[in-house]
Design an enzyme around this catalytic site. Structure first.
Site, PDB file in Angstrom:
ATOM      1  CB  ILE A  14      45.141  31.639  29.135  1.00  0.00           C
ATOM      2  CG1 ILE A  14      45.158  32.189  30.575  1.00  0.00           C
ATOM      3  CG2 ILE A  14      46.300  30.665  28.932  1.00  0.00           C
ATOM      4  CD1 ILE A  14      44.802  31.178  31.641  1.00  0.00           C
ATOM      5  CG  ASN A  34      30.423  32.404  24.856  1.00  0.00           C
ATOM      6  OD1 ASN A  34      31.414  33.004  25.259  1.00  0.00           O
ATOM      7  ND2 ASN A  34      29.621  31.726  25.660  1.00  0.00           N
ATOM      8  CG  PHE A  82      42.155  28.248  26.490  1.00  0.00           C
ATOM      9  CD1 PHE A  82      43.087  28.226  27.517  1.00  0.00           C
ATOM     10  CD2 PHE A  82      42.619  28.166  25.180  1.00  0.00           C
ATOM     11  CE1 PHE A  82      44.441  28.113  27.259  1.00  0.00           C
ATOM     12  CE2 PHE A  82      43.971  28.056  24.908  1.00  0.00           C
ATOM     13  CZ  PHE A  82      44.886  28.025  25.940  1.00  0.00           C
ATOM     14  CB  SER A 126      42.784  25.455  37.951  1.00  0.00           C
ATOM     15  OG  SER A 126      43.027  26.305  39.038  1.00  0.00           O
ATOM     16  CE1 TYR A 151      37.162  28.045  36.766  1.00  0.00           C
ATOM     17  CE2 TYR A 151      38.541  28.046  38.734  1.00  0.00           C
ATOM     18  CZ  TYR A 151      38.418  28.029  37.358  1.00  0.00           C
ATOM     19  OH  TYR A 151      39.550  27.984  36.567  1.00  0.00           O
ATOM     20  CE  LYS A 155      38.829  25.239  34.832  1.00  0.00           C
ATOM     21  NZ  LYS A 155      38.752  25.211  33.374  1.00  0.00           N
ATOM     22  CE1 TYR A 179      46.734  25.859  31.512  1.00  0.00           C
ATOM     23  CE2 TYR A 179      45.066  27.547  31.822  1.00  0.00           C
ATOM     24  CZ  TYR A 179      45.636  26.561  31.042  1.00  0.00           C
ATOM     25  OH  TYR A 179      45.113  26.318  29.808  1.00  0.00           O
ATOM     26  CG  PHE A 180      50.652  26.621  39.992  1.00  0.00           C
ATOM     27  CD1 PHE A 180      50.694  25.500  39.165  1.00  0.00           C
ATOM     28  CD2 PHE A 180      50.581  26.411  41.348  1.00  0.00           C
ATOM     29  CE1 PHE A 180      50.689  24.207  39.679  1.00  0.00           C
ATOM     30  CE2 PHE A 180      50.589  25.123  41.886  1.00  0.00           C
ATOM     31  CZ  PHE A 180      50.642  24.027  41.055  1.00  0.00           C
ATOM     32  CG  LEU A 202      47.762  40.582  43.565  1.00  0.00           C
ATOM     33  CD1 LEU A 202      47.220  41.514  44.656  1.00  0.00           C
ATOM     34  CD2 LEU A 202      48.884  39.721  44.134  1.00  0.00           C
ATOM     35  CB  VAL A 219      47.480  43.425  51.065  1.00  0.00           C
ATOM     36  CG1 VAL A 219      48.214  42.130  51.385  1.00  0.00           C
ATOM     37  CG2 VAL A 219      48.195  44.191  49.958  1.00  0.00           C
ATOM     38  CG  ASP A 300      42.526  34.303  49.471  1.00  0.00           C
ATOM     39  OD1 ASP A 300      42.364  33.833  48.328  1.00  0.00           O
ATOM     40  OD2 ASP A 300      42.727  35.510  49.696  1.00  0.00           O
TER      41      ASP A 300
HETATM   42  P1  NAD Z   1      38.912  34.166  30.009  1.00  0.00           P
HETATM   43  O1  NAD Z   1      37.574  34.391  30.600  1.00  0.00           O
HETATM   44  O2  NAD Z   1      39.738  35.355  29.676  1.00  0.00           O
HETATM   45  O3  NAD Z   1      38.805  33.242  28.711  1.00  0.00           O
HETATM   46  C1  NAD Z   1      37.799  32.284  28.549  1.00  0.00           C
HETATM   47  C2  NAD Z   1      37.130  32.562  27.223  1.00  0.00           C
HETATM   48  O4  NAD Z   1      36.134  31.578  26.994  1.00  0.00           O
HETATM   49  C3  NAD Z   1      36.440  33.922  27.165  1.00  0.00           C
HETATM   50  O5  NAD Z   1      36.864  34.596  25.998  1.00  0.00           O
HETATM   51  C4  NAD Z   1      34.950  33.588  27.105  1.00  0.00           C
HETATM   52  O6  NAD Z   1      34.238  34.524  26.323  1.00  0.00           O
HETATM   53  C5  NAD Z   1      34.984  32.203  26.480  1.00  0.00           C
HETATM   54  N1  NAD Z   1      33.862  31.331  26.819  1.00  0.00           N
HETATM   55  C6  NAD Z   1      33.349  31.027  28.037  1.00  0.00           C
HETATM   56  N2  NAD Z   1      32.364  30.134  27.916  1.00  0.00           N
HETATM   57  C7  NAD Z   1      32.261  29.835  26.600  1.00  0.00           C
HETATM   58  C8  NAD Z   1      31.428  28.977  25.845  1.00  0.00           C
HETATM   59  N3  NAD Z   1      30.495  28.228  26.414  1.00  0.00           N
HETATM   60  N4  NAD Z   1      31.606  28.927  24.503  1.00  0.00           N
HETATM   61  C9  NAD Z   1      32.540  29.681  23.879  1.00  0.00           C
HETATM   62  N5  NAD Z   1      33.339  30.516  24.548  1.00  0.00           N
HETATM   63  C10 NAD Z   1      33.207  30.590  25.888  1.00  0.00           C
HETATM   64  O7  NAD Z   1      39.710  33.206  31.024  1.00  0.00           O
HETATM   65  P2  NAD Z   1      41.234  32.777  31.033  1.00  0.00           P
HETATM   66  O8  NAD Z   1      41.853  33.373  32.235  1.00  0.00           O
HETATM   67  O9  NAD Z   1      41.842  32.978  29.707  1.00  0.00           O
HETATM   68  O10 NAD Z   1      41.059  31.227  31.319  1.00  0.00           O
HETATM   69  C11 NAD Z   1      41.084  30.249  30.291  1.00  0.00           C
HETATM   70  C12 NAD Z   1      40.937  28.881  30.911  1.00  0.00           C
HETATM   71  O11 NAD Z   1      41.964  28.661  31.862  1.00  0.00           O
HETATM   72  C13 NAD Z   1      39.615  28.670  31.662  1.00  0.00           C
HETATM   73  O12 NAD Z   1      39.206  27.334  31.455  1.00  0.00           O
HETATM   74  C14 NAD Z   1      40.023  28.877  33.115  1.00  0.00           C
HETATM   75  O13 NAD Z   1      39.164  28.196  33.985  1.00  0.00           O
HETATM   76  C15 NAD Z   1      41.406  28.276  33.106  1.00  0.00           C
HETATM   77  N6  NAD Z   1      42.268  28.780  34.187  1.00  0.00           N
HETATM   78  C16 NAD Z   1      42.453  30.128  34.339  1.00  0.00           C
HETATM   79  C17 NAD Z   1      43.264  30.594  35.352  1.00  0.00           C
HETATM   80  C18 NAD Z   1      43.444  32.079  35.587  1.00  0.00           C
HETATM   81  O14 NAD Z   1      43.853  32.458  36.687  1.00  0.00           O
HETATM   82  N7  NAD Z   1      43.194  32.930  34.609  1.00  0.00           N
HETATM   83  C19 NAD Z   1      43.915  29.689  36.198  1.00  0.00           C
HETATM   84  C20 NAD Z   1      43.713  28.318  36.001  1.00  0.00           C
HETATM   85  C21 NAD Z   1      42.883  27.871  34.978  1.00  0.00           C
HETATM   86  C1  WQD Z   2      46.228  36.035  44.513  1.00  0.00           C
HETATM   87  C2  WQD Z   2      46.648  36.495  45.896  1.00  0.00           C
HETATM   88  C3  WQD Z   2      44.846  36.991  47.403  1.00  0.00           C
HETATM   89  C4  WQD Z   2      43.279  40.376  45.168  1.00  0.00           C
HETATM   90  C5  WQD Z   2      42.321  32.385  41.729  1.00  0.00           C
HETATM   91  C6  WQD Z   2      41.430  31.170  41.676  1.00  0.00           C
HETATM   92  C7  WQD Z   2      42.196  29.985  41.184  1.00  0.00           C
HETATM   93  C8  WQD Z   2      42.894  30.280  39.859  1.00  0.00           C
HETATM   94  C9  WQD Z   2      43.673  31.552  39.925  1.00  0.00           C
HETATM   95  C10 WQD Z   2      41.523  29.573  38.041  1.00  0.00           C
HETATM   96  C11 WQD Z   2      45.797  35.882  46.998  1.00  0.00           C
HETATM   97  C12 WQD Z   2      45.650  38.238  47.087  1.00  0.00           C
HETATM   98  C13 WQD Z   2      44.047  39.312  45.568  1.00  0.00           C
HETATM   99  C14 WQD Z   2      43.277  41.554  45.944  1.00  0.00           C
HETATM  100  C15 WQD Z   2      44.848  40.518  47.454  1.00  0.00           C
HETATM  101  N1  WQD Z   2      41.965  30.490  38.805  1.00  0.00           N
HETATM  102  N2  WQD Z   2      44.821  39.381  46.695  1.00  0.00           N
HETATM  103  N3  WQD Z   2      44.079  41.585  47.060  1.00  0.00           N
HETATM  104  O1  WQD Z   2      42.986  33.440  44.664  1.00  0.00           O
HETATM  105  O2  WQD Z   2      45.283  32.570  44.052  1.00  0.00           O
HETATM  106  O3  WQD Z   2      43.403  32.116  42.593  1.00  0.00           O
HETATM  107  O4  WQD Z   2      42.847  32.623  40.427  1.00  0.00           O
HETATM  108  O5  WQD Z   2      41.619  28.395  38.085  1.00  0.00           O
HETATM  109  O6  WQD Z   2      41.292  28.957  41.050  1.00  0.00           O
HETATM  110  O7  WQD Z   2      40.959  30.921  42.989  1.00  0.00           O
HETATM  111  O8  WQD Z   2      44.269  34.432  42.710  1.00  0.00           O
HETATM  112  O9  WQD Z   2      44.719  36.693  41.902  1.00  0.00           O
HETATM  113  O10 WQD Z   2      42.622  36.268  43.255  1.00  0.00           O
HETATM  114  O11 WQD Z   2      44.817  36.206  44.382  1.00  0.00           O
HETATM  115  O12 WQD Z   2      45.537  40.596  48.473  1.00  0.00           O
HETATM  116  O13 WQD Z   2      42.590  42.541  45.651  1.00  0.00           O
HETATM  117  O14 WQD Z   2      46.450  37.901  45.983  1.00  0.00           O
HETATM  118  O15 WQD Z   2      44.521  36.962  48.753  1.00  0.00           O
HETATM  119  O16 WQD Z   2      46.648  35.591  48.059  1.00  0.00           O
HETATM  120  P1  WQD Z   2      43.968  33.123  43.636  1.00  0.00           P
HETATM  121  P2  WQD Z   2      44.043  35.944  42.998  1.00  0.00           P
END
Ligand code: NAD
Ligand code: WQD
Length: 343
Positions: A14, A34, A82, A126, A151, A155, A179-180, A202, A219, A300
């Site tokens: 992101i 890092n 992030f 999140s 985790y 948050k 974020y969703f 997924l 699934v 889930d």
């Molecule tokens: P990501 O792992 O791709 O990005 C996180 C980055 O932070 C990575 O590049 C990692 O190397 C770096 N990092 C981790 N710890 C660090 C530290 N101590 N110092 C410096 N760098 C560090 O993850 P993302 O999907 O881009 O997520 C970004 C943020 O959004 C996170 O806080 C995550 O929890 C949050 N978030 C993600 C999702 C999702 O589904 N991807 C959903 C909700 C919230």
């Molecule tokens: C999405 C849907 C699975 C993989 C997670 C974290 C949440 C947030 C986003 C950071 C679900 C289904 C998945 C597979 C499947 N992250 N699935 N087969 O679980 O909604 O959320 O990421 O904050 O905190 O829990 O995301 O992408 O894992 O799953 O059927 O191989 O897809 O059951 O319904 P989830 P996901």
């Protein structure tokens, strides 16, 4: 004057998309990462898209001394934080790693913001903080539930740390974006998600299955209380999500916040089932996906999607990209990765 934003975790999924949108909106950006879950090559992708080379520091947000040097060197108007560890399953196995990284990184950032006169923080929260809500869709007023993983708990705790800090220290303020489910990749396919090992989420599992890297998508469950029996989520395009950060930074730096700590849901407002994702992916990319229905995945939740009206009205942000377009971008990114590997 051009505003300068520190993006921690800026080579991540992101973060990298947000850096692109910030640069395109005219901000200066400095990235700290890092590289624990991303690659340096992401910087090339950002440069290809924007034509700009972004200052990068390989540093750990837990390292207060290194971070202090970076804060002093650049002077920031805002921080988008992030950087965090994000794998739900891993957090159950290694809770201390998650609590240490996610909490102490944030506390260092807050400390240095105060010390160095940086007033504005955008924080990655999140929808996990809602758990399985009783009423759907969830609004920002929906009560948060006790987290089901370390985790998720980080948050929850980070939001509380920020809330308490801005209440005590009037020189700082923050917007938390909940974020969703972020999916897809930049339309150029120069940047996207880089999962390490077997993907948990997924969409990377879907694209890797389509590419033949994984034999079959499982699934997880078709016996939920939903129209087709599979789980429902709110899948948000990563570029749309990135733009929400740009809008949040502008709101803060232009003094338009209504309270020192604001929280916004960043989702589309549309719940989509896992099977609908599979079918749409097949349709828009004109391919067949190998998948089977298996049992439910532990932990889930059945269904969650956002009521994004507060972000729509108050932030002036709205998800724009369709699921079709987003799933096309995810496949294009997977193909880009596969081509690079074979070169
Ligand atoms: P990501 O792992 O791709 O990005 C996180 C980055 O932070 C990575 O590049 C990692 O190397 C770096 N990092 C981790 N710890 C660090 C530290 N101590 N110092 C410096 N760098 C560090 O993850 P993302 O999907 O881009 O997520 C970004 C943020 O959004 C996170 O806080 C995550 O929890 C949050 N978030 C993600 C999702 C999702 O589904 N991807 C959903 C909700 C919230
Ligand atoms: C999405 C849907 C699975 C993989 C997670 C974290 C949440 C947030 C986003 C950071 C679900 C289904 C998945 C597979 C499947 N992250 N699935 N087969 O679980 O909604 O959320 O990421 O904050 O905190 O829990 O995301 O992408 O894992 O799953 O059927 O191989 O897809 O059951 O319904 P989830 P996901």
């Amino acid at each position: 004057m051009v505003k300068r934003v520190l993006v921690t975790g800026g080579t991540g999924y992101i973060g990298s998309h947000t850096v692109v949108e910030l640069l395109e909106a005219g901000y200066d950006v400095v990235i700290v990462d890092n590289l624990s879950n991303s690659e340096r090559s992401v910087l090339k992708g950002i440069e290809k898209i924007t034509g700009r080379r972004v200052p990068f520091h390989k540093a750990d947000c837990q390292d207060e001394t290194a971070m202090r040097r970076i804060f002093r060197q650049h002077g920031f108007d805002a921080v988008i934080h992030f950087a965090a560890s994000k794998a739900v399953g891993e957090s159950v196995e290694k809770p201390l790693l998650y609590y240490r990284n996610n909490l102490s990184s944030l506390m260092n950032i807050l400390t240095l913001m105060r010390e160095c006169g940086v007033p504005n923080l955008v924080f990655s929260s999140s929808c996990t903080v809602y758990g399985q809500a009783e009423k759907l869709p969830v609004s920002e007023r929906t009560p948060r539930r006790e987290a089901t993983s370390p985790y998720g708990n980080t948050k929850h705790m980070c939001e509380d740390i920020i809330r308490d800090s801005v209440a005590a220290y009037p020189e700082i303020r923050s917007i938390a974006l909940r974020y969703f489910n972020p999916i897809g990749a930049h339309e150029s396919a120069e940047i996207g998600e880089l999962p390490r090992g077997v993907p948990n989420n997924l969409i990377p599992f879907v694209t890797q299955t389509a590419a033949g890297i994984r034999p079959m998508l499982s699934v997880f469950g078709d016996d939920y209380n939903t129209p087709d029996g599979s789980c429902i989520r709110d899948y948000i395009n990563v570029t749309d999500l990135a733009k929400a950060h740009v809008v949040a930074v502008a709101r803060m730096t232009e003094g338009r916040m209504k309270a020192p700590f604001e929280v916004f849901n960043i989702g589309t407002g549309r719940g989509v089932s896992t099977l609908e994702v599979v079918r749409t992916f097949e349709k828009v990319n004109n391919l067949k996906l190998n998948y089977k229905i298996v049992g439910r995945r532990a932990g889930d939740i059945e269904a969650v999607w956002a009521n994004p009206s507060y972000a729509n009205e108050e932030l002036g942000w709205k998800a724009e990209k369709s699921l079709d377009e987003t799933l096309r971008s995810a496949w294009k990114w997977q193909q880009h990765l596969d081509n690079k590997k074979h070169k």
